[in-house]
Design an enzyme around this catalytic site. Structure first.
Site, PDB file in Angstrom:
ATOM      1  N   GLU A   1       0.882  -1.178   0.000  1.00 53.57           N
ATOM      2  CA  GLU A   1       0.000   0.000   0.000  1.00 53.57           C
ATOM      3  C   GLU A   1       0.911   1.218   0.000  1.00 53.57           C
ATOM      4  O   GLU A   1       1.212   1.806   1.051  1.00 53.57           O
ATOM      5  CB  GLU A   1      -0.962   0.040   1.184  1.00 53.57           C
TER       6      GLU A   1
ATOM      7  N   HIS B   1       1.926   4.747  -2.415  1.00 59.31           N
ATOM      8  CA  HIS B   1       1.231   5.563  -3.405  1.00 59.31           C
ATOM      9  C   HIS B   1       2.141   6.499  -4.187  1.00 59.31           C
ATOM     10  O   HIS B   1       3.228   6.845  -3.746  1.00 59.31           O
ATOM     11  CB  HIS B   1       0.137   6.380  -2.722  1.00 59.31           C
TER      12      HIS B   1
ATOM     13  N   HIS C   1      -9.118   0.601  -0.742  1.00 55.22           N
ATOM     14  CA  HIS C   1      -8.378   1.647  -0.033  1.00 55.22           C
ATOM     15  C   HIS C   1      -9.341   2.734   0.435  1.00 55.22           C
ATOM     16  O   HIS C   1     -10.333   3.006  -0.229  1.00 55.22           O
ATOM     17  CB  HIS C   1      -7.313   2.227  -0.981  1.00 55.22           C
TER      18      HIS C   1
ATOM     19  N   ASP D   1       2.368   2.618   3.648  1.00 57.97           N
ATOM     20  CA  ASP D   1       1.489   3.738   3.287  1.00 57.97           C
ATOM     21  C   ASP D   1       2.319   4.968   2.911  1.00 57.97           C
ATOM     22  O   ASP D   1       1.910   6.104   3.148  1.00 57.97           O
ATOM     23  CB  ASP D   1       0.461   4.086   4.377  1.00 57.97           C
TER      24      ASP D   1
HETATM   25 MN    MN Z   1      -2.927   4.608   1.654  1.00 56.37          MN
END
Ligand code: MN
Length: 327
Positions: A8, A10, A165, A288
């Site tokens: 996860e 980005h 998400h 993240d």
């Molecule tokens: Mn995220």
């Protein structure tokens, strides 16, 4: 631990960058976040190298495609983002694999885009940012609805995981947060929104029809490991029949159709609860990035008090198996 896989994590393209400028105060922080989001091959790889991450599965920031009201524009934006990601992955196929952004505003187009990403671009799954706004900024459409069944059939046929998400609820639909903006985003609203969406999927009967479908949720399961027992066992003495279409208890689907990741939730006590509820075979490391630091995730995970066998599963083995990655 060396050889970790993180899923996860980005990035942004210019058109979606501003979507991430909502939770952060001040030009200095925004400048840093912007650089982290737009970078693919430099800072990102340095962070991975420094923290024992062999492979990352990058995905577009949020809400991005899901917040485009016009389905045609959503289709075009998803395609541009996926093509960009495919080019970046191709520069370092030893370090990156793609997760597709999908225009869920048009379920047939979303299914076609997923198939294109998997078959033509070599992507290993999809990451979608919660509900989609379709045709109207006040619309919130969730994926347990009947019009998504053909999309899920295609996802099951392709055999790739779907990462659900978070995004914030629309202000109009969530008066509980009025006057309390600090509860939005990762503090609370993301988890609440995503957990309810996941429960809707479980209750809809989707997994009775497609038992092989695998949904990934982040942030140590968005609170669900702590709550699944109560979902199925409230008022047990009354022996009431469930009021949802699914055939089994919702916890059964949680155990067989869901994986969770450690993204943004670097807490050993919480991990151990999740291991007791969903099992070490269904938990995967993630940070993240760039909203959390990779070193914060890795330093915690590498030293947390679990067995080395479980660390290997959660840090690497489960993701290798689920996403069909090569050793
Ligand atoms: Mn995220």
């Amino acid at each position: 631990m060396q050889g970790k896989i993180a899923l996860e994590e980005h990035f942004a393209i210019e058109e979606t960058l501003a979507d991430s400028d909502v939770f952060f105060g001040g030009p200095a922080l925004w400048d840093e976040l912007k650089h982290r989001l737009l970078d693919m091959q430099e800072r990102r790889l340095r962070e991975m190298d420094a923290n024992g991450i062999e492979m990352m599965l990058p995905s577009l920031n949020a809400p991005a495609v899901q917040a485009i009201h016009d389905p045609k524009q959503a289709v075009e934006l998803a395609r541009r983002a996926n093509d960009f990601l495919a080019d970046e992955v191709a520069k370092r196929p030893d370090r990156f694999r793609g997760l597709a952004a999908l225009p869920m505003q048009d379920p047939d187009a979303a299914a076609r885009e997923l198939a294109r990403c998997v078959r033509d671009l070599g992507f290993v799954g999809a990451l979608v940012n919660g509900f989609s706004q379709i045709g109207d900024p006040d619309n919130a459409t969730y994926y347990d609805l009947p019009q998504y069944r053909p999309f899920w059939a295609e996802t099951a046929d392709l055999g790739v995981p779907f990462y659900l998400h978070p995004r914030n609820p629309l202000a109009k639909h969530a008066p509980i947060y009025d006057g309390h903006p600090w509860l939005l985003g990762p503090t609370w609203a993301f988890g609440q929104e995503t957990a309810v969406h996941a429960l809707r999927l479980m209750a809809s009967g989707l997994f009775d029809v497609h038992p092989s479908l695998q949904i990934v949720i982040g942030h140590m399961g968005e609170g669900l490991p702590y709550s699944m027992w109560r979902v199925d066992n409230r008022n047990a003495w009354m022996k009431l029949a469930p009021k949802y279409p699914a055939k089994r208890q919702l916890g059964d689907y949680f155990h067989e159709n869901f994986y969770i990741t450690t993204s943004g939730n670097f807490r050993t006590q919480t991990l151990i609860d999740a291991m007791l509820e969903i099992g070490a075979d269904r938990i995967m490391f993630s940070s993240d990035w760039p909203f959390e630091n990779i070193d914060h995730a890795a330093n915690w995970f590498d030293d947390c008090s679990i067995s080395e066998a479980d660390r290997l599963k959660i840090g690497r083995g489960n993701a290798m198996r689920l996403f069909g990655l090569q050793a």
